[in-house]
Scaffold this motif. Structure first.
Motif, mmCIF file in Angstrom:
data_model
loop_
_atom_site.group_PDB
_atom_site.id
_atom_site.type_symbol
_atom_site.label_atom_id
_atom_site.label_comp_id
_atom_site.label_asym_id
_atom_site.label_seq_id
_atom_site.Cartn_x
_atom_site.Cartn_y
_atom_site.Cartn_z
ATOM 1 N N UNK A 1 0.808 -1.154 -0.259
ATOM 2 C CA UNK A 1 -0.102 -0.061 0.022
ATOM 3 C C UNK A 1 0.760 1.098 -0.080
ATOM 4 N N UNK A 2 0.828 1.878 -0.992
ATOM 5 C CA UNK A 2 1.543 3.336 -1.248
ATOM 6 C C UNK A 2 0.618 4.576 -0.874
ATOM 7 N N UNK A 3 0.700 5.141 0.132
ATOM 8 C CA UNK A 3 0.231 6.314 0.322
ATOM 9 C C UNK A 3 1.214 7.603 0.164
ATOM 10 N N UNK A 4 0.749 8.581 -0.809
ATOM 11 C CA UNK A 4 1.500 9.519 -1.070
ATOM 12 C C UNK A 4 0.518 10.744 -1.472
ATOM 13 N N UNK A 5 1.252 11.823 -1.617
ATOM 14 C CA UNK A 5 0.490 13.023 -1.900
ATOM 15 C C UNK A 5 -0.293 13.191 -3.134
ATOM 16 N N UNK A 6 -0.004 12.322 -3.982
ATOM 17 C CA UNK A 6 -0.988 12.029 -5.197
ATOM 18 C C UNK A 6 -2.175 11.076 -5.131
ATOM 19 N N UNK A 7 -2.375 10.553 -3.898
ATOM 20 C CA UNK A 7 -3.389 9.541 -3.584
ATOM 21 C C UNK A 7 -2.928 8.392 -3.019
ATOM 22 N N UNK A 8 -3.913 7.434 -2.921
ATOM 23 C CA UNK A 8 -3.385 6.065 -2.296
ATOM 24 C C UNK A 8 -3.427 5.048 -3.326
ATOM 25 N N UNK A 9 -2.608 4.024 -3.499
ATOM 26 C CA UNK A 9 -2.457 3.121 -4.221
ATOM 27 C C UNK A 9 -1.928 1.703 -3.660
ATOM 28 N N UNK B 1 -6.678 -7.231 -1.700
ATOM 29 C CA UNK B 1 -6.640 -8.134 -0.703
ATOM 30 C C UNK B 1 -5.674 -7.933 0.339
ATOM 31 N N UNK B 2 -5.345 -8.894 1.215
ATOM 32 C CA UNK B 2 -4.331 -8.801 2.304
ATOM 33 C C UNK B 2 -4.799 -8.192 3.378
ATOM 34 N N UNK B 3 -3.740 -7.657 4.275
ATOM 35 C CA UNK B 3 -4.015 -7.142 5.530
ATOM 36 C C UNK B 3 -4.476 -5.563 5.392
ATOM 37 N N UNK B 4 -5.204 -5.213 6.353
ATOM 38 C CA UNK B 4 -5.524 -3.728 6.442
ATOM 39 C C UNK B 4 -4.214 -2.842 6.771
ATOM 40 N N UNK B 5 -4.069 -1.777 5.917
ATOM 41 C CA UNK B 5 -2.829 -1.006 6.077
ATOM 42 C C UNK B 5 -1.446 -1.359 5.562
ATOM 43 N N UNK C 1 7.581 0.747 -4.998
ATOM 44 C CA UNK C 1 8.524 0.736 -4.300
ATOM 45 C C UNK C 1 9.924 0.474 -5.101
ATOM 46 N N UNK C 2 10.149 1.496 -6.104
ATOM 47 C CA UNK C 2 11.380 1.246 -6.685
ATOM 48 C C UNK C 2 12.192 2.555 -6.979
#
Length: 466
Positions: free
Chosen positions: A3-11, A15-19, A435-436
């Motif tokens: 999960x990527x939280x950035x100033x341009x939104x959330x991406x 599925x998987x775990x919350x957060x 994440x690169x």
């Protein structure tokens, strides 16, 4: 999964775990943060009036689920929703001001594979939020400072599925778009819509411009037939079909239709970087002025701008940064080298429909093939590479080390590190969306660009100890 939280939104991945991933809980949390931000910062001062948000999505499989979660969260905050349903990023962008809405959300992970989705957030102008606004939303999400409405103050949904047609009409009405001239040329074009909304809207636009359209992967079912990023290694099918069909060229868009790539009539890539170059060449020939692209984009735009006696400037990577510099310099066209065309005469957002219409009009005015047009431009070649990030890789340490190593060259650090050599350049930066670390190089042959990239990657690995 991430999960990527950035100033341009959330991406993130579904599925998987919350957060850790883009779960239903995360979608509700960030929709709540955005709605709360609008309520706190809206210009809407009319007593007892509700805010209004436009929402659209691409065709990816998780779209309907995320769409319903986000819409109903906004209703719970007392915000009305204009639901465009299946749509495109630029369509939502033009709908926001036309609807006099307070904001907009596009549910798309753009060029990411099908397991990803995202919330891309717009302001009342239909433009992406500023970095400062994005940070405020992240803070609201972290604090969970939400105040939902009572039962008598819930928002309402209005469905409007006409906006893709409205968007096409807006493009056809642009002064530099000449559908009549295009129709006379009787072009034949292959379209790869990557089984998303581009498979609907691009063929419709072409048909209204009198272009014969051969459809490839134009069923909007979200099952992407190849990696949806419009790069050469993913586009073998359309390259082959353009030649088989004896088409004038091919068109490729990403799932949300803000990136545009062309295939020349010989089945070769026109080059994502040259989408903007060709459109700018046409626009500047009719209306001289300035241009902007980001630091990772080709020098060819600078060369074309100079040819037309304009001024070129480079911004930090990211659409919001390009738009900000375009406004500051009164640029008449700009964008990003990933095939993103920003034409303010239409709106301040990357728009493949605008790019297609300008390119077709440009081609209609020329007596040459698409391959010949590409050969007429300054010849640069790019190598786009990346290094996957792991916890032991410290990006800042790497960038500082590379800056020191090349301190005698022309260095720009407004966005990562760009090193300009006399004949080529390299740009290193941490991605906003994955994440690169991205490593882009450009030179006057592909071999030189690839060799420079290999050298820089090896130097980074030595610094990082990997």
């Amino acid at each position: 999964m991430t999960l990527i939280k950035s100033i341009s939104g959330i991406r993130g991945t579904i599925g998987g775990k919350v957060g850790d991933n883009l779960t239903p809980v995360d979608a509700v949390k960030f929709a709540s943060a955005y709605g709360t931000f609008l309520k706190q910062n809206s210009n809407n001062k009319i007593p007892n009036s509700k805010l209004k948000v436009v929402i659209g999505r691409d065709a990816r499989i998780s779209g309907p689920m995320i769409h319903n979660l986000v819409m109903n969260t906004l209703l719970g905050l007392g915000i009305d929703v204009i639901d465009l349903g299946l749509s495109t990023t630029p369509t939502v962008e033009i709908a926001v001001p036309l609807e006099k809405a307070d904001g907009g959300i596009i549910l798309t992970a753009s060029h990411n594979p099908k397991q990803w989705n995202a919330l891309k957030l717009l302001n009342s102008k239909g433009e992406f939020l500023s970095g400062k606004e994005g940070e405020l939303i992240l803070e609201i999400a972290e604090s969970e400072a939400f105040d939902f409405s009572d039962v008598d103050s819930l928002g309402e949904i209005t469905v409007n599925d006409a906006y893709m047609d409205i968007h096409i009409d807006e493009v056809l009405e642009l002064p530099l778009v000449d559908a009549g001239a295009v129709a006379k040329r009787k072009f034949k074009v292959v379209v790869d819509g990557v089984n998303s909304s581009g498979g609907i809207i691009i063929p419709k636009l072409l048909e209204l411009m009198g272009v014969e359209c051969v459809k490839l992967y134009c069923e909007p079912n979200g099952h992407f037939p190849h990696n949806p990023e419009p790069l050469k290694e993913h586009l073998g099918d359309i390259c082959k079909l353009v030649v088989e069909e004896k088409a004038d060229f091919g068109i490729v868009v990403d799932p949300d239709v803000d990136r545009l790539a062309f295939i020349s009539n010989d089945g070769e890539m026109f080059g994502e970087e040259y989408t903007l170059v060709a459109c700018a060449d046409y626009v500047l020939s009719k209306t001289p002025g300035n241009t902007v692209s980001n630091m990772s984009s080709s020098r060819a735009l600078r060369d074309i701008t100079n040819k037309h006696s304009g001024s070129y400037q480079a911004s930090a990577v990211g659409e919001v940064n390009v738009v900000e510099l375009m406004k500051k310099t009164n640029a008449i066209i700009g964008g990003e080298g990933n095939g993103g065309i920003i034409y303010p005469e239409s709106h301040y957002g990357r728009d493949s429909l605008v790019g297609v219409a300008l390119f077709l009009t440009h081609l209609a005015n020329l007596d040459m093939t698409v391959a010949e047009l590409r050969a007429s431009y300054p010849q640069y070649y790019m190598s786009k590479n990346k290094i996957e990030l792991t916890p032991q890789i410290d990006v800042d340490t790497i960038l500082v080390a590379m800056t020191e190593k090349y301190k005698n060259e022309e260095i720009n650090t407004i966005d990562g590190v760009k090193i300009d050599f006399a004949e080529n350049w390299v740009h290193l930066r941490k991605s906003n969306t994955e994440p690169i670390i991205r490593i882009y190089t450009e030179a006057q042959t592909q071999q030189l660009a690839d060799d420079l990239a290999i050298r820089i990657i090896n130097e980074i690995k030595a610094v990082a100890g990997i």
